[in-house]
Design a protein around this motif. Structure first.
Motif, short mmCIF file in Angstrom:
data_model
loop_
_atom_site.label_atom_id
_atom_site.label_comp_id
_atom_site.label_asym_id
_atom_site.label_seq_id
_atom_site.Cartn_x
_atom_site.Cartn_y
_atom_site.Cartn_z
N GLU A 189 32.42 -6.83 -3.30
CA GLU A 189 31.50 -6.24 -2.34
C GLU A 189 31.70 -4.74 -2.16
O GLU A 189 30.83 -4.04 -1.64
N TYR A 237 28.33 -10.09 -13.22
CA TYR A 237 28.77 -10.72 -11.98
C TYR A 237 28.75 -9.75 -10.80
O TYR A 237 28.75 -10.18 -9.64
N HIS A 240 25.12 -10.35 -9.79
CA HIS A 240 24.79 -11.73 -9.43
C HIS A 240 25.87 -12.35 -8.55
O HIS A 240 26.65 -13.21 -9.01
N PRO A 241 25.94 -11.95 -7.29
CA PRO A 241 26.97 -12.53 -6.40
C PRO A 241 26.82 -14.04 -6.23
O PRO A 241 27.80 -14.73 -6.00
N GLU A 242 25.59 -14.53 -6.39
CA GLU A 242 25.36 -15.96 -6.21
C GLU A 242 25.95 -16.79 -7.36
O GLU A 242 26.07 -18.03 -7.24
N LEU A 243 26.33 -16.13 -8.47
CA LEU A 243 26.88 -16.85 -9.62
C LEU A 243 28.39 -16.63 -9.79
O LEU A 243 28.97 -17.12 -10.76
N ARG A 244 29.01 -15.93 -8.87
CA ARG A 244 30.43 -15.61 -9.04
C ARG A 244 31.35 -16.82 -8.98
O ARG A 244 32.50 -16.75 -9.43
N ASP A 245 30.86 -17.92 -8.45
CA ASP A 245 31.69 -19.12 -8.45
C ASP A 245 31.92 -19.63 -9.87
O ASP A 245 32.84 -20.42 -10.12
N GLU A 246 31.13 -19.13 -10.84
CA GLU A 246 31.33 -19.49 -12.24
C GLU A 246 32.67 -18.98 -12.77
O GLU A 246 33.21 -19.50 -13.73
#
Length: 269
Positions: A189, A237, A240-246
């Motif tokens: 962030e 990444y 794309h914060p919504e995909l960082r759990d990858e």
């Protein structure tokens, strides 16, 4: 097993420009290596095998360092990342240092340390001499060899510690980078838009990206992935914060392998 992945576009700025500091360092290293080769020849010609061996060892150590610098230039333009050193541990994606670069750095430090301590022994024991030496130098030269040898051991210790750490660790919350034996953690962030550092105008060596004008740049030409894939990995990444759990499982590695990190081919090209 094939660890090579998809091809990643290389920014033109990395093809056309390089760091002047890195170029000067490489030239200086090669000149010093040639000088030690001359000293080795002089030692063997004067029937001083230890002096010749010291010169050859120092020259080889400097050549290994020059080879390390050359390897970073290869990694700067490596289109297909090597995934052999990339894995998921403890809920984060770990990216290791390039193996070839690591070996060259360690070999260089070891050879230079051996040459320094052998030089000290040779000067103290009288088994070797230098073209410019006299009574006043019998203490100065061995002391200089000891100091240089100590510095080489310190460098070897630091490089050894770094080789045992993953160069880059990406978790869903932050990026951890190992640089100069220091671990720097950056929260996703806190990152602004990633920009490429112009190596030609930078006072720092290496291929770098900047995520904030107020923060140090990140050097990315030492990872096993190479600079291009590392850039696209950070860029994807970051956007794309919504995909960082990858990053906590193998999905990020799968994206690296199939090239899904590149959404806009011309983004940096």
């Amino acid at each position: 097993m094939n660890h090579r992945a998809a091809i990643y576009p290389v920014p033109p700025i990395w093809l056309a420009r390089r760091s002047p500091r890195a170029a000067r360092l490489t030239v200086t290293t090669l000149v010093l290596s040639a000088a030690f080769l001359v000293l080795a020849c002089v030692g063997f010609a004067n029937s001083e095998p230890l002096g010749g061996a010291v010169g050859l060892t120092a020259a080889a150590g400097l050549l290994a360092q020059a080879a390390s610098n050359a390897r970073t230039q290869v990694l700067r333009r490596q289109e297909a990342p090597d995934l052999a050193g990339t894995c998921v541990i403890g809920g984060a994606t770990h990216v290791g240092q390039d193996i070839a670069l690591r070996k060259r750095e360690l070999v260089s430090a070891v050879l230079l340390a051996i040459a320094s301590f052998a030089f000290t022994y040779g000067m103290w024991s009288g088994l070797m001499s230098l073209p410019v030496s006299g009574a006043g130098f019998t203490t100065v030269y061995p002391a200089a060899g000891l100091i240089l040898g100590g510095l080489c051991l310190f460098e070897l210790y630091g490089r050894g510690r770094r080789s045992r750490r993953d160069f880059l660790v990406l978790s869903p919350s932050a990026i951890a980078i190992t640089a100069n034996d220091k671990r720097i953690e950056i929260a996703w962030e806190s990152m602004n838009e990633l920009t490429l550092v112009d190596s030609k105008r930078s006072a720092q060596a290496g291929t770098r990206v900047q995520w904030s004008a107020a923060k140090p740049s990140i050097r990315i030409d030492e990872t096993c992935l190479g600079a291009p894939a590392t850039l696209w990995l950070l860029d994807f990444y970051h956007r794309h914060p919504e995909l960082r759990d990858e990053l906590s499982d193998k999905r990020a590695v799968a994206r690296l392998r199939n090239g899904a990190l590149v959404e806009e081919t011309a983004r940096y090209v």
